[in-house]
Design an enzyme around this catalytic site. Structure first.
Site, mmCIF file in Angstrom:
data_model
loop_
_atom_site.group_PDB
_atom_site.id
_atom_site.type_symbol
_atom_site.label_atom_id
_atom_site.label_comp_id
_atom_site.label_asym_id
_atom_site.label_seq_id
_atom_site.Cartn_x
_atom_site.Cartn_y
_atom_site.Cartn_z
ATOM 1 N N VAL A 288 -14.117 -9.648 -116.151
ATOM 2 C CA VAL A 288 -12.889 -8.851 -115.997
ATOM 3 C C VAL A 288 -13.090 -7.782 -114.927
ATOM 4 O O VAL A 288 -12.220 -7.525 -114.089
ATOM 5 C CB VAL A 288 -12.506 -8.193 -117.336
ATOM 6 C CG1 VAL A 288 -11.361 -7.216 -117.146
ATOM 7 C CG2 VAL A 288 -12.142 -9.249 -118.343
ATOM 8 N N ALA A 289 -14.286 -7.170 -114.960
ATOM 9 C CA ALA A 289 -14.539 -6.065 -114.049
ATOM 10 C C ALA A 289 -14.628 -6.532 -112.610
ATOM 11 O O ALA A 289 -14.100 -5.899 -111.697
ATOM 12 C CB ALA A 289 -15.825 -5.354 -114.460
ATOM 13 N N ILE A 291 -13.731 -9.567 -111.147
ATOM 14 C CA ILE A 291 -12.703 -10.402 -110.515
ATOM 15 C C ILE A 291 -11.635 -9.497 -109.905
ATOM 16 O O ILE A 291 -11.057 -8.657 -110.608
ATOM 17 C CB ILE A 291 -12.080 -11.370 -111.550
ATOM 18 C CG1 ILE A 291 -13.128 -12.400 -111.963
ATOM 19 C CG2 ILE A 291 -10.869 -12.080 -110.948
ATOM 20 C CD1 ILE A 291 -12.718 -13.259 -113.131
ATOM 21 N N GLU A 293 -8.620 -9.055 -109.417
ATOM 22 C CA GLU A 293 -7.221 -9.440 -109.611
ATOM 23 C C GLU A 293 -6.258 -8.325 -109.223
ATOM 24 O O GLU A 293 -5.099 -8.576 -108.938
ATOM 25 C CB GLU A 293 -6.966 -9.945 -111.039
ATOM 26 C CG GLU A 293 -6.916 -8.903 -112.112
ATOM 27 C CD GLU A 293 -8.311 -8.603 -112.626
ATOM 28 O OE1 GLU A 293 -8.963 -7.744 -112.011
ATOM 29 O OE2 GLU A 293 -8.751 -9.209 -113.614
ATOM 30 N N ASP A 335 13.266 -5.446 -73.760
ATOM 31 C CA ASP A 335 14.449 -5.386 -72.904
ATOM 32 C C ASP A 335 14.384 -4.099 -72.100
ATOM 33 O O ASP A 335 13.782 -3.130 -72.549
ATOM 34 C CB ASP A 335 15.716 -5.320 -73.767
ATOM 35 C CG ASP A 335 16.097 -6.671 -74.318
ATOM 36 O OD1 ASP A 335 15.753 -7.672 -73.682
ATOM 37 O OD2 ASP A 335 16.735 -6.714 -75.373
ATOM 38 N N ASN A 716 -14.329 0.137 -114.041
ATOM 39 C CA ASN A 716 -13.523 -0.743 -113.201
ATOM 40 C C ASN A 716 -12.048 -0.598 -113.338
ATOM 41 O O ASN A 716 -11.317 -0.612 -112.367
ATOM 42 C CB ASN A 716 -13.848 -2.182 -113.529
ATOM 43 C CG ASN A 716 -14.796 -2.636 -112.510
ATOM 44 O OD1 ASN A 716 -14.374 -2.912 -111.417
ATOM 45 N ND2 ASN A 716 -16.045 -2.617 -112.853
ATOM 46 N N ASP A 720 -12.122 3.508 -110.950
ATOM 47 C CA ASP A 720 -12.063 2.928 -109.594
ATOM 48 C C ASP A 720 -10.669 2.878 -108.985
ATOM 49 O O ASP A 720 -10.500 2.927 -107.786
ATOM 50 C CB ASP A 720 -12.499 1.457 -109.663
ATOM 51 C CG ASP A 720 -13.934 1.316 -109.286
ATOM 52 O OD1 ASP A 720 -14.580 2.360 -109.168
ATOM 53 O OD2 ASP A 720 -14.370 0.171 -109.097
HETATM 54 P P1 ATP Z 1 18.473 -5.993 -70.729
HETATM 55 O O1 ATP Z 1 17.427 -5.281 -69.988
HETATM 56 O O2 ATP Z 1 18.763 -5.403 -72.065
HETATM 57 O O3 ATP Z 1 18.407 -7.476 -70.694
HETATM 58 P P2 ATP Z 1 20.763 -5.935 -69.019
HETATM 59 O O4 ATP Z 1 21.870 -5.091 -69.510
HETATM 60 O O5 ATP Z 1 20.263 -5.705 -67.683
HETATM 61 O O6 ATP Z 1 19.745 -5.604 -70.025
HETATM 62 P P3 ATP Z 1 22.511 -8.026 -69.510
HETATM 63 O O7 ATP Z 1 23.289 -7.134 -70.398
HETATM 64 O O8 ATP Z 1 22.303 -9.431 -69.882
HETATM 65 O O9 ATP Z 1 21.120 -7.451 -69.235
HETATM 66 O O10 ATP Z 1 23.207 -7.949 -68.089
HETATM 67 C C1 ATP Z 1 22.822 -8.808 -67.067
HETATM 68 C C2 ATP Z 1 23.593 -8.495 -65.835
HETATM 69 O O11 ATP Z 1 24.980 -8.694 -66.070
HETATM 70 C C3 ATP Z 1 23.487 -7.058 -65.370
HETATM 71 O O12 ATP Z 1 22.457 -6.898 -64.452
HETATM 72 C C4 ATP Z 1 24.818 -6.808 -64.707
HETATM 73 O O13 ATP Z 1 24.764 -7.217 -63.357
HETATM 74 C C5 ATP Z 1 25.764 -7.714 -65.437
HETATM 75 N N1 ATP Z 1 26.501 -6.957 -66.445
HETATM 76 C C6 ATP Z 1 26.017 -6.216 -67.444
HETATM 77 N N2 ATP Z 1 26.981 -5.681 -68.193
HETATM 78 C C7 ATP Z 1 28.131 -6.113 -67.661
HETATM 79 C C8 ATP Z 1 29.504 -5.922 -67.984
HETATM 80 N N3 ATP Z 1 29.884 -5.198 -69.025
HETATM 81 N N4 ATP Z 1 30.416 -6.520 -67.211
HETATM 82 C C9 ATP Z 1 30.059 -7.270 -66.178
HETATM 83 N N5 ATP Z 1 28.801 -7.488 -65.818
HETATM 84 C C10 ATP Z 1 27.835 -6.922 -66.536
#
Ligand code: ATP
Length: 886
Positions: A288-289, A291, A293, A335, A716, A720
């Site tokens: 018991v001590a 293992i 668990e 992103d 245990n 512990d």
């Molecule tokens: P991330 O870094 O998050 O991917 P991002 O905003 O650059 O960001 P998207 O949002 O996919 O990536 O945009 C891609 C491209 O689309 C941009 O570089 C821009 O040229 C164009 N874009 C972004 N927002 C708009 C919008 N609201 N209307 C028209 N074109 C847009």
């Protein structure tokens, strides 16, 4: 499961008017007063994954462990047969105490997991009393009016009555991964399959395109998804891979220890005169001590506590395994917009009439570039003058206002009648507005290089010209010039048509456009991002930027953030270059790239997989509905709390409440701490168990007095436990971000933990046996029974004390305990104090003396015991010194 009558109704065949009447609601939604009543009637809109255990059930569950049952039976036999009633009662008491700890631990872990669930409750937009509110989707009731848009997870089963190019992906219900078109018209047929119920939207499915509105017809367990048992899966996910390894190891150890117990029992029989029952109880006690668990439970608590700490740092864990994986992150794919940058756009430059101007230059209200940027724009001006919407778009409206262009007034004479919404694959959007009797104005804004490809003419000072190759190059050169200054560039184009084509889509509309101009917008980096990138790099973690933006803008920002060095030309790859590489080629080259520009969400999955092919643990951010596959493919999918869609959040393991890159690095740091603390708890408990097994084994072998079962169990199951949990909340050790990631295939035993467990267990046993030997070599009594009684008592106290002292050793794997602030962890200090008291009670309070089979020690004997415990610290300190030197 009971199926309520609502469930069996064919809602798709019922008209919305009838439903509205039935639920006594209206198109303005139910009233606040009705909500409470309906919530009482229908309960919360949530899927209950299994049944919540009561405290009593948890308590009873603690006794389901086979060894505990055997132990209790043995104790009762000892009482009834051998009349060792005191022993029997104490063993039962210890077991009950242990079960109470178990309940405490389990409820604490469950509480933390519940809190997690609450933090990640999805939101729904509902109309009540005529006003749109954003509420927790758990609050929805049948009769509610719910608005849907691309990126939403449908919060309940809805009968749709309004749709605009609405598409929903229903694979969670139908298995079909292609989105289906939804239409609001009632279906007048019988027996329509789920996948064909076009006027219904089902809970848990993903809106991939367009908008829609519907009335809630089923909530919670009554929804289609609620009926599918596979939803219970959610609960299973809370076991982490390493926890699974650990419980497998636990099983192996169980068998091993059972064998050792049998051996001890047999040797005991041949060497001792002790009763068979007594030997049996000793053998069971050691089982018991030793293992482990309790370990998986302790690991769960530490992970769960980790999630609470992460939440304080704006990182909301959605799936428990993420806490563990986070610490092993090798690559963070982030992103750009909004995560590495602030997503606060301001127009800096404008290029119109083929001329590049600073944003403060006055622009004519009739300027086509100015007009398109405002018309092809979904931002709204609220009653109080605030501009609401996507920062890229609000910046453009703001720029319009500065130039006395009032879009709301313009829309009165030139109203929008249709649009093609922005999506990150096309990287553009188009609005269609009507002016005069029959003229249609098509206006497109988007990534300049892509918009330009759709143009055949350009506009300059109110005159149209054909676009030649040279013109294109010149325009792209201006685009590049702005991008090199880290500006985000948007292009604008338009055309006037008499007759709209049918159908209206990107191919039929976004072509033969007239190029009007561009703007360059600044989106400053987040101030803390640069440091975070550097910190990650120092910790051996590579940051790569993934963006839909232009490669030159991306590269310029990556340079400023330290993601690429100034001369690293090859570090950037575009989505189109990516698509030309085969998976093998990409995996080969992947380590070369730090910036992935102009990528589509689908490229993200390839990027994740290529890094994983290099055996890297990948964390990846995403916000759009199309990012969900990449978020799922990544080892840690990271959603955005502010700008992320519900679909992307649902696919994530971790959500950043502040969308901030620096939070990811902070979370990795926390993840490393949690992992290190789990290792500490494991090292502590396992070395202690090993120490005990060896001690008992040798004692039996030597024919000496073995520790009494109650003593073993007390060490245990009682003393512990506290330090082990307290080690789980140790503060972060300095230098945790100076180490390299621990690697994909690491376990809780990597990094030298296993050898440490072994040598420390051996040292614990050696010291304890040494103290026993001293006691029989330098007796204070002449009666052999008393000599052995003292020796046994000293061995018991030494073993217990060693473990309390050893808990301090374990606080740092390599650092001396004198280097660290050893009393920094208050929980730990309390736990040691409580354990000391619990130990003291058994040896110092006369009544307990007899129950625990201990004698009264004199000062010299106490001195030896304490010296033994200190020796444990000295030995480990010496080993650590060597570790640091070599
Ligand atoms: P991330 O870094 O998050 O991917 P991002 O905003 O650059 O960001 P998207 O949002 O996919 O990536 O945009 C891609 C491209 O689309 C941009 O570089 C821009 O040229 C164009 N874009 C972004 N927002 C708009 C919008 N609201 N209307 C028209 N074109 C847009």
């Amino acid at each position: 499961m009971e199926i309520k009558p609502e469930k069996r109704k064919k809602f798709y065949a019922i008209s919305v008017e009838d439903l509205i009447e039935e639920y006594r609601t209206s198109y303005d939604g139910i009233s606040k007063t009705q909500v409470q009543r309906l919530q009482m009637k229908y309960g919360k809109n949530e899927i209950q994954a299994g049944h919540q255990k009561t405290y009593l059930e948890m308590f009873v569950d603690q006794f389901k462990d086979f060894m505990i049952i055997v132990l209790m039976v043995a104790a009762l036999v000892a009482g009834f047969v051998a009349h060792e009633w005191a022993d029997a009662v104490i063993i039962l008491a210890v077991v009950i105490l242990n079960a109470l700890f178990g309940v405490f631990q389990e409820s604490k872990a469950e509480g933390a997991i519940d809190a997690l669930k609450k933090m990640s409750t999805p939101k729904a937009r509902v109309k009540r009393d005529g006003v749109i509110h954003e509420i927790d989707s758990t609050e929805l009731v049948p009769g509610d009016i719910v608005a849907l848009e691309a990126g939403d997870v449908v919060p309940a089963d809805l009968r749709l009555y309004e749709t605009s190019t609405l598409k929903i992906e229903e694979s969670s219900l139908t298995g079909e991964s292609i989105s289906v078109q939804k239409l609001a018209t009632t279906i007048n047929e019988d027996d329509v399959a789920l996948g064909d119920q076009a006027d219904m939207a089902f809970a848990g499915t993903n809106v991939t395109f367009g908008r829609g509105t519907g009335i809630v017809v089923n909530t919670g367990m009554n929804t289609e998804i609620g009926q599918i048992a596979s939803m219970i899966e959610g609960a299973k996910e809370n076991i982490t891979p390493l926890q699974r390894n650990l419980s497998q190891l636990g099983k192996v150890l169980t068998y091993l220890i059972l064998v050792i117990s049998v051996v001890i029992f047999l040797i005991g029989l041949s060497k001792h005169e002790a009763s068979v029952i007594n030997l049996l109880i000793i053998a069971i006690s050691i089982a018991v001590a030793a293992i482990p668990e309790g370990l998986p439970a302790i690991v769960t608590i530490i992970l769960a506590l980790g999630t609470q700490n992460l939440a304080k740092h704006h990182a909301i864990i959605r799936k428990l395994p993420a806490v563990e994986t986070l610490g092993s992150t090798d690559v963070i794919g982030s992103d750009k917009t909004g995560t590495l940058t602030m997503n606060q756009m301001t127009v800096e430059k404008i290029y119109t009439n083929r001329e590049l101007l600073n944003s403060d230059a006055p622009i004519d209200r009739q300027d086509m570039t100015l007009r398109v940027m405002n018309f092809a724009n979904d931002a709204q001006i609220a009653a109080d003058g605030k501009i609401l919407g996507d920062p890229t778009e609000t910046a453009l409206i703001d720029f319009g206002l500065k130039n006395d262009f009032y879009i709301q007034d313009e829309l009165k004479t030139t109203p929008r009648f249709n649009d093609l919404p922005f999506d990150s694959d096309r990287k553009m959007m188009t609005s269609m507005n009507r002016f005069g009797d029959n003229a249609n104005l098509v206006m497109t804004k988007g990534a300049p290089d892509l918009v330009l490809k759709r143009c055949t003419k350009y506009l300059k000072n109110n005159e149209l010209f054909d676009l030649t190759e040279a013109d294109r190059e010149e325009i792209l050169a201006v685009n590049r010039e702005m991008a090199e200054q880290a500006l985000r560039v948007l292009g604008f184009a338009y055309k006037v048509v008499d007759q709209m084509p049918s159908p209206i889509n990107s191919e039929t509309i976004e072509n033969e456009l007239v190029f009007a101009g561009m703007v360059g917008m600044i989106d400053p980096e987040r101030p803390e991002a640069k440091d975070a990138v550097a910190q990650a790099k120092h910790a051996g973690i590579r940051t790569v930027m993934i963006t839909g933006d232009h490669q030159i803008t991306a590269q310029a920002i990556a340079k400023r953030l330290g993601i690429v060095s100034d001369d690293a030309k090859d570090a950037v790859i575009t989505g189109s270059e990516l698509s030309q590489l085969s998976d093998e080629e990409l995996a080969d080259k992947i380590e070369q790239y730090s910036v992935y520009a102009r990528v589509n969400p689908a490229d993200k999955v390839r990027i994740v997989k290529s890094w994983q092919a290099k055996n890297k643990v990948v964390a990846m951010t995403g916000d759009g509905v199309n990012d969900a596959p990449a978020l799922k493919a990544a080892d840690i999918g990271i959603g955005m709390g502010i700008t992320g869609t519900e679909v992307s959040k649902g696919a994530s393991d971790l959500v950043l409440a502040d969308d901030n890159f620096a939070t990811i690095v902070q979370a990795v740091k926390e993840g490393r701490k949690v992992f290190a603390n789990i290792q500490k708890a494991i090292q502590y408990l396992m070395s202690a168990n090993l120490g005990e097994v060896i001690t008992i084994f040798v004692l039996t072998l030597m024919g000496w007095d073995v520790l009494a079962p109650v003593q073993l169990l007390w060490i245990n199951l009682v003393t512990d436990t506290f330090p082990a949990i307290a080690l789980g909340v140790e503060p972060m050790e300095k230098g945790i971000m100076d180490q390299k990631p621990r690697g994909r295939n690491s376990t809780f035993f990597t990094g030298g933990v296993l050898p440490a467990i072994i040598y420390q267990g051996i040292v614990e046993a050696a010291i304890t046996l040494g103290v026993y030997y001293w006691a029989i070599q330098f007796p204070v009594h002449s009666d052999p029974a008393l000599i052995h009684g003292d020796a046994q008592t000293m061995a018991y106290v030494t073993l217990a004390l060693i473990q309390l002292f050893h808990a301090f050793n374990v606080k740092s794997f390599q650092k001396s305990i004198f280097q660290a602030n050893i009393f920094a962890n208050k929980t730990f200090n309390w736990s040691i104090l409580i354990s000391l008291i619990l130990l003291g009670v058994t040896v110092l309070i006369p009544g307990f003396n007899g129950l625990f089979h201990v004698t009264t020690l004199n000062l010299a004997q106490w001195g030896v015991v304490v010296a033994g415990a200190i020796l444990m610290v000295v030995v480990v300190e010496v080993v650590k010194l060597f570790q640091r030197l070599f």
